[in-house]
Design a protein around this motif. Structure first.
Motif, mmCIF file in Angstrom:
data_model
loop_
_atom_site.group_PDB
_atom_site.id
_atom_site.type_symbol
_atom_site.label_atom_id
_atom_site.label_comp_id
_atom_site.label_asym_id
_atom_site.label_seq_id
_atom_site.Cartn_x
_atom_site.Cartn_y
_atom_site.Cartn_z
ATOM 1 N N LEU A 140 0.866 -1.175 0.000
ATOM 2 C CA LEU A 140 0.000 0.000 0.000
ATOM 3 C C LEU A 140 0.901 1.222 0.000
ATOM 4 C CD1 LEU A 140 -2.768 -0.967 2.580
ATOM 5 C CD2 LEU A 140 -2.673 -1.387 0.124
ATOM 6 N N ARG A 141 0.581 2.185 -0.844
ATOM 7 C CA ARG A 141 1.414 3.388 -0.966
ATOM 8 C C ARG A 141 0.563 4.568 -1.370
ATOM 9 N NH1 ARG A 141 1.619 4.565 -6.210
ATOM 10 N NH2 ARG A 141 1.730 2.961 -7.809
ATOM 11 N N GLY A 142 1.168 5.730 -1.242
ATOM 12 C CA GLY A 142 0.494 6.937 -1.690
ATOM 13 C C GLY A 142 0.271 6.909 -3.199
ATOM 14 N N ILE A 143 -0.698 7.672 -3.628
ATOM 15 C CA ILE A 143 -1.001 7.771 -5.061
ATOM 16 C C ILE A 143 0.029 8.682 -5.718
ATOM 17 C CG2 ILE A 143 -2.711 8.588 -6.747
ATOM 18 C CD1 ILE A 143 -4.854 7.761 -4.636
ATOM 19 N N GLU A 144 0.540 8.240 -6.848
ATOM 20 C CA GLU A 144 1.509 9.000 -7.639
ATOM 21 C C GLU A 144 0.826 9.541 -8.891
ATOM 22 O OE1 GLU A 144 4.417 9.783 -6.665
ATOM 23 O OE2 GLU A 144 4.685 8.395 -4.991
ATOM 24 N N PRO A 145 1.340 10.655 -9.447
ATOM 25 C CA PRO A 145 0.710 11.220 -10.655
ATOM 26 C C PRO A 145 0.575 10.217 -11.804
ATOM 27 C CG PRO A 145 2.261 12.788 -9.746
ATOM 28 C CD PRO A 145 2.434 11.502 -8.965
ATOM 29 N N LYS A 148 -2.628 13.811 -9.937
ATOM 30 C CA LYS A 148 -1.617 14.781 -9.512
ATOM 31 C C LYS A 148 -2.062 15.468 -8.218
ATOM 32 C CE LYS A 148 1.119 18.626 -11.234
ATOM 33 N NZ LYS A 148 1.402 19.501 -12.359
ATOM 34 N N GLU A 149 -3.331 15.810 -8.134
ATOM 35 C CA GLU A 149 -3.871 16.441 -6.927
ATOM 36 C C GLU A 149 -3.798 15.479 -5.734
ATOM 37 O OE1 GLU A 149 -8.350 17.180 -5.665
ATOM 38 O OE2 GLU A 149 -7.722 18.584 -7.234
ATOM 39 N N GLU A 181 -2.435 16.530 1.329
ATOM 40 C CA GLU A 181 -2.103 16.163 2.706
ATOM 41 C C GLU A 181 -3.137 15.156 3.195
ATOM 42 O OE1 GLU A 181 0.501 17.263 4.657
ATOM 43 O OE2 GLU A 181 1.248 18.193 2.826
ATOM 44 N N THR A 182 -2.739 14.291 4.100
ATOM 45 C CA THR A 182 -3.684 13.352 4.691
ATOM 46 C C THR A 182 -4.686 14.124 5.535
ATOM 47 O OG1 THR A 182 -1.981 11.670 4.774
ATOM 48 C CG2 THR A 182 -3.878 11.323 6.174
ATOM 49 N N ASP A 183 -5.951 13.785 5.379
ATOM 50 C CA ASP A 183 -7.010 14.437 6.136
ATOM 51 C C ASP A 183 -7.288 13.613 7.393
ATOM 52 O OD1 ASP A 183 -9.181 15.910 6.994
ATOM 53 O OD2 ASP A 183 -10.557 15.079 5.505
ATOM 54 N N GLY A 184 -6.407 13.720 8.376
ATOM 55 C CA GLY A 184 -6.563 12.949 9.605
ATOM 56 C C GLY A 184 -6.543 11.467 9.321
ATOM 57 N N ASP A 185 -7.608 10.775 9.690
ATOM 58 C CA ASP A 185 -7.684 9.339 9.477
ATOM 59 C C ASP A 185 -8.474 8.972 8.228
ATOM 60 O OD1 ASP A 185 -6.107 8.699 11.676
ATOM 61 O OD2 ASP A 185 -7.822 8.719 13.037
ATOM 62 N N CYS A 186 -8.709 9.937 7.354
ATOM 63 C CA CYS A 186 -9.365 9.691 6.072
ATOM 64 C C CYS A 186 -8.324 9.849 4.968
ATOM 65 C CB CYS A 186 -10.525 10.657 5.854
ATOM 66 S SG CYS A 186 -11.841 10.460 7.066
#
Length: 183
Positions: free
Chosen positions: A12-17, A51-52, A57-62
């Motif tokens: 699991l990873r952050g979304i990349e452009p 891209k957005e 930024e992470t919105d807390g636990d969402c």
């Protein structure tokens, strides 16, 4: 030591452009699995969205994470947490896996990692999911994971010319721990 976010099949990873093509593919695959058919989005629309998401930024636990297959390095799906209420100790989540990558264990492993994080690291007590009654694959996945049907909103969603029930499912942290103990 392996990352908390890496399993045997997926990471699991952050979304990349550059993930925009995967998300465009998932939208087509899930056109009739969601609760509303949307007009097609342009490729540029998916590029801008990815891209957005990559810069957000992470919105807390969402949050939303990409599911990457370890054997290919390709994005095969996504998981997200929604409506997190730390005071009540509950949150909702969603998962999607591309049609060509379903039934390979990716969703199970990704959801277990996500729930382990939310229960063991963020101290949530309950996870909730909502599934349309005709989505038998998703219902089977949730039952396999240990979710229990808690209710049904009859004729709640209008899609494809008729109304469908929305199935409400939940799993508690202690139920999850019994079924999915840490390795």
């Amino acid at each position: 030591m392996t990352s908390f976010w890496t399993g045997t099949r997926v990471r699991l990873r952050g979304i990349e452009p550059e993930d925009w093509t995967g998300f465009m593919r998932f939208a087509v695959d899930e056109e009739r699995l969601g609760d509303a058919v949307q007009p097609p989005r342009s490729a540029e629309g998916y590029r801008a969205w990815a891209k957005e998401q990559a810069a957000a930024e992470t919105d807390g636990d969402c949050f939303r994470l990409a599911i990457e297959a370890l054997d290919t390095g390709e994005i095969v799906g996504a998981v997200s947490t929604n409506h997190a209420d730390p005071q009540a100790g509950r949150f909702e989540y969603g998962v999607t896996v591309g049609a060509g990558d379903r039934r390979k264990g990716y969703a199970v492993e990704a959801v277990v990692m996500l729930l382990r994080f939310m229960f063991a690291e963020r101290r949530y007590h309950k996870c909730e999911a909502r599934v349309l009654d005709y989505n038998q694959g998703s219902l089977a996945l949730h039952h396999r994971l240990g979710f229990v049907e808690e209710g049904r909103l009859r004729d709640h969603v209008f899609l494809a010319g008729r109304h469908h029930d929305l199935v409400l499912l939940g799993i508690l942290a202690d139920e999850f721990d019994r079924l999915h103990p840490p390795a």
